[in-house]
Motif scaffolding. Structure first.
Motif, PDB file in Angstrom:
ATOM      1  N   VAL A 358       0.860  -1.358   0.014  1.00 13.82           N
ATOM      2  CA  VAL A 358       0.174   0.076  -0.104  1.00 13.82           C
ATOM      3  C   VAL A 358       0.892   1.300  -0.107  1.00 13.82           C
ATOM      4  N   LEU A 359       1.758   1.219   1.010  1.00 13.19           N
ATOM      5  CA  LEU A 359       2.739   2.400   0.859  1.00 13.19           C
ATOM      6  C   LEU A 359       3.625   2.582  -0.390  1.00 13.19           C
ATOM      7  N   GLY A 360       4.074   1.368  -0.701  1.00  9.02           N
ATOM      8  CA  GLY A 360       4.863   1.488  -1.838  1.00  9.02           C
ATOM      9  C   GLY A 360       4.286   1.768  -3.287  1.00  9.02           C
ATOM     10  N   ALA A 361       2.746   1.496  -3.350  1.00 10.71           N
ATOM     11  CA  ALA A 361       2.225   1.948  -4.553  1.00 10.71           C
ATOM     12  C   ALA A 361       2.004   3.481  -4.606  1.00 10.71           C
ATOM     13  N   ILE A 362       1.661   3.809  -3.398  1.00 12.40           N
ATOM     14  CA  ILE A 362       1.598   5.377  -3.132  1.00 12.40           C
ATOM     15  C   ILE A 362       2.673   6.341  -3.610  1.00 12.40           C
ATOM     16  N   LEU A 363       4.023   5.576  -2.607  1.00 14.03           N
ATOM     17  CA  LEU A 363       5.249   6.342  -3.039  1.00 14.03           C
ATOM     18  C   LEU A 363       5.404   6.394  -4.572  1.00 14.03           C
ATOM     19  N   TYR A 364       5.408   5.234  -5.362  1.00 10.16           N
ATOM     20  CA  TYR A 364       5.673   5.207  -6.646  1.00 10.16           C
ATOM     21  C   TYR A 364       4.842   6.081  -7.517  1.00 10.16           C
ATOM     22  N   ALA A 365       3.447   6.049  -7.142  1.00  9.43           N
ATOM     23  CA  ALA A 365       2.622   6.836  -7.787  1.00  9.43           C
ATOM     24  C   ALA A 365       3.033   8.532  -7.745  1.00  9.43           C
ATOM     25  N   THR A 366       3.549   8.754  -6.528  1.00  6.67           N
ATOM     26  CA  THR A 366       3.812  10.052  -6.139  1.00  6.67           C
ATOM     27  C   THR A 366       5.081  10.500  -6.654  1.00  6.67           C
ATOM     28  N   ILE A 367       6.017   9.864  -6.919  1.00  7.55           N
ATOM     29  CA  ILE A 367       7.481  10.266  -7.531  1.00  7.55           C
ATOM     30  C   ILE A 367       7.312  11.350  -8.761  1.00  7.55           C
TER      31      ILE A 367
END
Length: 545
Positions: A358-367
């Motif tokens: 969950v956290l990883g997907a959010i971070l990838y999408a906001t990079i």
């Protein structure tokens, strides 16, 4: 055929009074050595000038890969040398799957010694390949033979540590697997210094460096293998009791035979969990340095220029900053293996992986947003957290397997699971590199070619999230019966010891008689090199800040 007594699994069963905290440094001694596989890229540029010394002697343009295996009159390309990296992790996963069951039968000492012979012997064969300038010898040495050593060394402590630390499964495996992430942190600067020392007008110093490092690693790996001990059958930490089944239904007290694992749905779900987490993480590792340089370009050194507008001096300056960024990521990769694995002991493996996805997907999408707005701080923070979860995924998965399938054959099961790593080692780089080339061909500026890739990697994590949420307790039909378990223990030379001792007699005195000095010395033996690696990495990180 008889084997030397000191290689017998029965010989390494710990006696009452043995301190279990001697086992993690034994595992670290091996993992810190084989972890140099991550750092082999420091050899590529020097080896690409092995003949020309000051600059590469280029081969004719139409020479193919297979011709480069045998060519002796021109230098190897960096892209050709990079195949060594691919072979490392393909062979690691496949050899761990093939010999994982054998390891369970013979014990960690024998497997650790064979790992030392393969890994260090492979480096010596590679030194011969460099000396003769035959790349096929290098592939045979470090790629094939060394890759087998990687697989055996990587899984050799897993089952042992989980049995010694049933109360701290995540922490125990995290400590060992941290070493694999930290191996390059020690080996890379050591290799650079050795090549600098041995280099001359007629040599880049790689041959001597391979030989010296092979002997250093052999001493540490043999020491670690000989220090392995396994707990007596039925042993448990003093005062510790397994949690009641209803409190955590994913933690079983039963055991699955490794031969049945391919047919169990939960295994394939964990396989996908690891594959997706590693594929996304490898994608970031492979692009981290060029992504930072191309996205932020001149702003890294205080000027407003795109990457294509920078001159040679400015390119070197931002390359040095990117090197510090890469070093920073290695620290988060290592630290994440301890932090996340330890946290999993408290909140459970399934919840830990849910956070990863969950956290990883959010971070990838906001990079891409951080890149577009020029927010370097949040960009760096996002990538660092992603790398911590990449390392944490490796450290947490052995305990996840032990929770689901029991501890009796967890080493063999873990070996089979590592085929997911081998698969991810292909998927991640292929997706990232092809997407980058495709978007450059469309005419997009270099600062924007990573945006779509980040969304694809986020999608991989969402697939992993779904698989993780689908994991349920293993059906009772897959577990070994008491009779089957007794046969398996007899095959693994545990039955006799189980008859000679009871749970109470072997658990009470443990950790009471070992001289604490030996524990301190064991941790210093692996801690000092690790601290030196952290120090050298910190020097590189300074350039970034």
């Amino acid at each position: 055929m008889s084997q030397p007594a000191f290689l017998s699994k029965q010989r390494i069963i710990a006696k009452p009074g043995f301190n279990r905290w001697l086992v993690p440094p034994a595992a670290l001694a091996i993992h810190l050595c084989i972890g140099m596989a991550y750092g082999f890229s420091v050899f590529w540029l020097p080896l690409s000038k092995a003949l020309g010394i000051s600059e590469s002697i280029a081969c004719v343009p139409d020479i193919g890969f297979f011709q480069q295996l045998f060519v002796a009159h021109c230098d190897w390309k960096v892209s050709t040398l990079g195949w060594m990296y691919t072979m490392f992790f393909v062979l690691l996963g496949s050899s761990a799957a093939i010999w994982g069951g054998w390891l369970e039968r013979v014990g960690p000492r024998r497997a650790g010694l064979l790992s030392a012979v393969c890994w260090c012997g492979g480096m010596l064969i590679s030194a011969l390949g460099i000396y003769l300038h035959q790349f096929w010898i290098m592939l045979l040495g470090s790629g094939v033979i060394g890759g087998i050593g990687l697989g055996l060394g990587y899984i050799s402590p897993v089952s042992t540590l989980i049995k010694w630390f049933p109360d701290k499964r995540g922490l125990a495996t995290g400590m060992a697997i941290m070493g694999f992430g930290g191996g390059a942190m020690i080996g890379s600067p050591l290799a650079v210094e050795l090549m600098s020392y041995f280099s001359s007008a007629s040599s880049v110093g790689a041959v001597q460096t391979f030989v010296v490092m092979a002997f250093i690693y052999f001493i540490f790996m043999v020491g670690g293998a000989l220090a392995y001990r396994i707990p007596p059958a039925g042993w448990k930490p003093t005062g510790w009791q397994p949690k009641p089944q209803q409190q955590n239904v994913l933690i079983t007290q039963h055991h699955v035979h490794a031969s049945k694992i391919w047919g169990i749905p939960q295994f394939w779900l964990v396989w996908m969990v690891l594959c997706m987490n590693v594929s996304a993480g490898i994608g970031v590792i492979g692009m981290a340095s060029p992504m930072l340089q191309e996205v932020f370009a001149g702003s890294l050194i205080g000027i407003q220029r795109t990457f294509s507008q920078l001159d040679d001096g400015q390119l070197k300056a931002i390359a040095a900053i990117a090197a510090g960024f890469t070093a920073l990521l290695s620290l988060f990769n290592i630290g994440g293996r301890i932090v996340w694995a330890s946290l999993s002991d408290q909140i459970g493996r399934k919840h830990t992986y849910t956070i990863f996805f969950v956290l990883g997907a959010i971070l990838y999408a906001t990079i891409p947003f951080f890149a577009e707005t020029g927010n370097k701080l949040f960009f760096v923070a996002a990538v660092c957290i992603i790398l911590s979860m990449y390392g944490g995924g490796f450290a947490t998965v052995p305990a996840y397997l032990a929770d689901l399938f029991g501890t009796q054959m967890v080493g063999a099961i873990h070996g089979r699971l590592l085929t997911a790593w081998a698969t991810a080692g292909i998927i991640g780089p292929v997706v990232v590199n092809n997407m980058r080339d495709y978007q450059l061909a469309l005419g997009l500026p270099a600062s924007q070619v990573y945006n779509q890739t980040m969304f694809i990697l986020a999608g991989m994590l969402l697939i992993g999230l779904i698989c993780n949420l689908l994991i349920k307790p293993v059906n009772a039909k897959y577990f070994m019966t008491e009779e089957e378990l007794a046969v398996e223990k007899k095959l693994m030379q545990e039955k006799q010891q189980a008859e000679e001792t009871s749970d109470q007699s072997v658990s009470a005195p443990v950790a009471a008689k070992t001289n604490p000095v030996w524990v301190v010395l064991a941790w210093l033996a692996v801690g000092v090199p690790l601290l030196w690696g952290v120090y050298r990495t910190a020097l590189s990180v300074q350039a970034f800040f």
